[in-house]
Design an enzyme around this catalytic site. Structure first.
Site, PDB file in Angstrom:
ATOM      1  N   HIS A   1     -10.307  -6.489  -2.207  1.00 19.31           N
ATOM      2  CA  HIS A   1     -11.364  -6.252  -1.221  1.00 19.31           C
ATOM      3  C   HIS A   1     -12.531  -5.625  -1.970  1.00 19.31           C
ATOM      4  O   HIS A   1     -12.588  -4.408  -2.162  1.00 19.31           O
ATOM      5  CB  HIS A   1     -10.867  -5.336  -0.101  1.00 19.31           C
ATOM      6  CG  HIS A   1      -9.779  -5.960   0.704  1.00 19.31           C
ATOM      7  ND1 HIS A   1      -9.977  -7.112   1.442  1.00 19.31           N
ATOM      8  CD2 HIS A   1      -8.476  -5.627   0.884  1.00 19.31           C
ATOM      9  CE1 HIS A   1      -8.847  -7.453   2.045  1.00 19.31           C
ATOM     10  NE2 HIS A   1      -7.923  -6.570   1.716  1.00 19.31           N
TER      11      HIS A   1
ATOM     12  N   ASP B   1     -11.949 -10.681  -0.601  1.00 23.81           N
ATOM     13  CA  ASP B   1     -13.231 -10.823   0.090  1.00 23.81           C
ATOM     14  C   ASP B   1     -14.238  -9.949  -0.651  1.00 23.81           C
ATOM     15  O   ASP B   1     -13.859  -8.977  -1.291  1.00 23.81           O
ATOM     16  CB  ASP B   1     -13.183 -10.531   1.605  1.00 23.81           C
ATOM     17  CG  ASP B   1     -12.463  -9.271   2.008  1.00 23.81           C
ATOM     18  OD1 ASP B   1     -12.407  -8.315   1.205  1.00 23.81           O
ATOM     19  OD2 ASP B   1     -11.980  -9.216   3.158  1.00 23.81           O
TER      20      ASP B   1
ATOM     21  N   ASN C   1       2.149  -5.109  -3.151  1.00 21.57           N
ATOM     22  CA  ASN C   1       0.755  -5.468  -2.848  1.00 21.57           C
ATOM     23  C   ASN C   1      -0.065  -4.209  -2.535  1.00 21.57           C
ATOM     24  O   ASN C   1       0.387  -3.332  -1.790  1.00 21.57           O
ATOM     25  CB  ASN C   1       0.782  -6.392  -1.611  1.00 21.57           C
ATOM     26  CG  ASN C   1      -0.542  -7.024  -1.274  1.00 21.57           C
ATOM     27  OD1 ASN C   1      -1.158  -7.670  -2.115  1.00 21.57           O
ATOM     28  ND2 ASN C   1      -0.992  -6.860  -0.028  1.00 21.57           N
TER      29      ASN C   1
ATOM     30  N   GLU D   1      -5.847 -10.989  -1.113  1.00 19.12           N
ATOM     31  CA  GLU D   1      -6.680 -10.772   0.093  1.00 19.12           C
ATOM     32  C   GLU D   1      -8.166 -10.721  -0.283  1.00 19.12           C
ATOM     33  O   GLU D   1      -8.907  -9.871   0.196  1.00 19.12           O
ATOM     34  CB  GLU D   1      -6.298  -9.449   0.776  1.00 19.12           C
ATOM     35  CG  GLU D   1      -4.839  -9.310   1.112  1.00 19.12           C
ATOM     36  CD  GLU D   1      -4.467  -7.982   1.791  1.00 19.12           C
ATOM     37  OE1 GLU D   1      -5.370  -7.258   2.261  1.00 19.12           O
ATOM     38  OE2 GLU D   1      -3.262  -7.673   1.827  1.00 19.12           O
TER      39      GLU D   1
ATOM     40  N   GLU E   1       0.808  -1.235   0.000  1.00 25.46           N
ATOM     41  CA  GLU E   1       0.000   0.000   0.000  1.00 25.46           C
ATOM     42  C   GLU E   1       0.838   1.282   0.000  1.00 25.46           C
ATOM     43  O   GLU E   1       0.600   2.186   0.804  1.00 25.46           O
ATOM     44  CB  GLU E   1      -0.958  -0.022   1.208  1.00 25.46           C
ATOM     45  CG  GLU E   1      -1.876  -1.231   1.184  1.00 25.46           C
ATOM     46  CD  GLU E   1      -2.736  -1.379   2.448  1.00 25.46           C
ATOM     47  OE1 GLU E   1      -2.627  -0.546   3.362  1.00 25.46           O
ATOM     48  OE2 GLU E   1      -3.535  -2.337   2.495  1.00 25.46           O
TER      49      GLU E   1
HETATM   50  O1  9MR Z   1      -7.134  -8.034   8.605  1.00 22.51           O
HETATM   51  C1  9MR Z   1      -6.202  -7.193   9.252  1.00 22.51           C
HETATM   52  C2  9MR Z   1      -6.790  -6.670  10.544  1.00 22.51           C
HETATM   53  O2  9MR Z   1      -6.932  -7.725  11.482  1.00 22.51           O
HETATM   54  C3  9MR Z   1      -5.910  -5.583  11.133  1.00 22.51           C
HETATM   55  O3  9MR Z   1      -6.563  -4.999  12.243  1.00 22.51           O
HETATM   56  C4  9MR Z   1      -5.634  -4.533  10.067  1.00 22.51           C
HETATM   57  C5  9MR Z   1      -4.750  -3.451  10.652  1.00 22.51           C
HETATM   58  O4  9MR Z   1      -4.222  -2.603   9.718  1.00 22.51           O
HETATM   59  O5  9MR Z   1      -5.022  -5.124   8.936  1.00 22.51           O
HETATM   60  C6  9MR Z   1      -5.874  -6.046   8.323  1.00 22.51           C
HETATM   61  O6  9MR Z   1      -5.278  -6.556   7.147  1.00 22.51           O
HETATM   62  C7  9MR Z   1      -5.048  -5.639   6.095  1.00 22.51           C
HETATM   63  C8  9MR Z   1      -3.828  -6.098   5.348  1.00 22.51           C
HETATM   64  O7  9MR Z   1      -2.742  -6.241   6.204  1.00 22.51           O
HETATM   65  C9  9MR Z   1      -3.484  -5.145   4.223  1.00 22.51           C
HETATM   66  N1  9MR Z   1      -4.609  -4.928   3.359  1.00 22.51           N
HETATM   67  C10 9MR Z   1      -5.856  -4.571   3.997  1.00 22.51           C
HETATM   68  C11 9MR Z   1      -6.198  -5.584   5.076  1.00 22.51           C
HETATM   69  C12 9MR Z   1      -7.562  -5.271   5.697  1.00 22.51           C
HETATM   70  O8  9MR Z   1      -7.504  -4.040   6.376  1.00 22.51           O
END
Ligand code: 9MR
Length: 289
Positions: free
Chosen positions: A175, A208, A139, A206, A97
């Protein structure tokens, strides 16, 4: 679950704050537990994520760094983590990101602000040195279909390839919101194909597909199933796409409602661990139906 899936990703356990809570003091215990689970069950592992603007420990975000001292921190983190997992992780999200949401260059982060515009070049070089056999990924989200942010990402990766920076792939987080249109899906397909032209792998990292709670859920589940199936078909039809990872498996545990109130049920098993229509749709796509 080990019978249904072939790859494991740590949702949080391999992020910077989890692995290096204090400077140069590494804690691999939770990541190692998941790796052991994967290995015991013949599953591969993706690593997520080495360099990001979120989930960094306070010693890092509050440190008083120079370009050189932060580059040393970056190198130490990447080298130590990738050496620990050398040969055990097939794909690493080296950077996560980093592009601004408007597609206007790199987003503000400790890495960009202190090291400068070339910080990603260093991250990928350090990663290749640490484990030459791991596939190295950039990513991000909202880069799946064609648009300003995905164009900025594509141009950045193309430039890295042209300059000999060791990058192998791009992770489309995926997402999504339920009810993707055929045009949207077609745009994702086109985007994957332009990466193929420059020799870059595309992994869905990732996935969903979130559903609004205001909708009739059983009707929405059918739409969601068709969206999942179309995505799988797109991946199967493109030789540079061979990783299809969902961000969880049961609707019971998902980040979605916490971040998008009013949305939920984005995965392929329901909250009672029963397979949803999306599960069967993926199975059909995998069987060529
Ligand atoms: O799913 C993850 C969640 O449990 C955490 O609280 C969050 C914190 O930033 O990160 C989530 O995972 C993210 C991933 O690392 C990067 N892409 C977006 C995902 C969903 O927020």
């Amino acid at each position: 679950m080990q019978k249904e899936f072939a790859m494991v990703v740590c949702e949080n356990e391999m992020k910077f704050d989890a692995l290096q809570p204090r400077q140069n003091s590494f804690d691999f215990s939770r990541g190692d537990r998941l790796l052991e689970f994967a290995q015991r069950n013949g599953m591969q592992m993706r690593g997520h994520t080495l360099i990001w603007h979120n989930q960094n420990p306070s010693w890092l975000t509050n440190g008083n760094w120079t370009r050189d001292s932060l580059l040393a921190v970056m190198k130490n983190h990447i080298t130590t983590v990738m050496t620990h997992y050398k040969g055990k992780i097939v794909e690493w999200d080296v950077a996560n990101e980093c592009i601004d949401d408007s597609g206007n260059g790199l987003r503000s982060s400790i890495w960009r602000n202190v090291i400068g515009q070339d910080y990603l070049d260093y991250a990928f070089k350090f990663a290749r040195e640490a484990d030459p056999d791991a596939l190295l990924f950039y990513n991000d989200y909202n880069i799946e279909d064609l648009g300003p942010k995905s164009n900025a990402t594509f141009n950045m990766i193309k430039s890295m390839k042209e300059r000999g920076i060791p990058i192998d792939g791009v992770g489309f987080q995926c997402h999504f919101i339920n009810g993707m249109s055929p045009q949207y899906l077609e745009s994702i397909d086109k985007n994957i194909k332009r990466y193929a032209e420059i020799g870059v792998i595309v992994s869905f990292t990732e996935i969903d597909i979130r559903i609004s709670q205001s909708e009739n859920q059983s009707t929405a589940f059918q739409v969601q199933a068709s969206n999942y199936k179309d995505l799988m078909k797109i991946c199967l039809a493109n030789p540079n796409c061979n990783t299809f990872v969902m961000w969880g498996f049961t609707d019971k545990y998902t980040w979605v409602p916490g971040t998008f109130p009013g949305y939920g049920n984005p995965l392929i098993y329901d909250s009672n661990y029963n397979p949803k229509p999306a599960y069967n749709a993926l199975k059909e796509a995998l069987m060529g139906n």
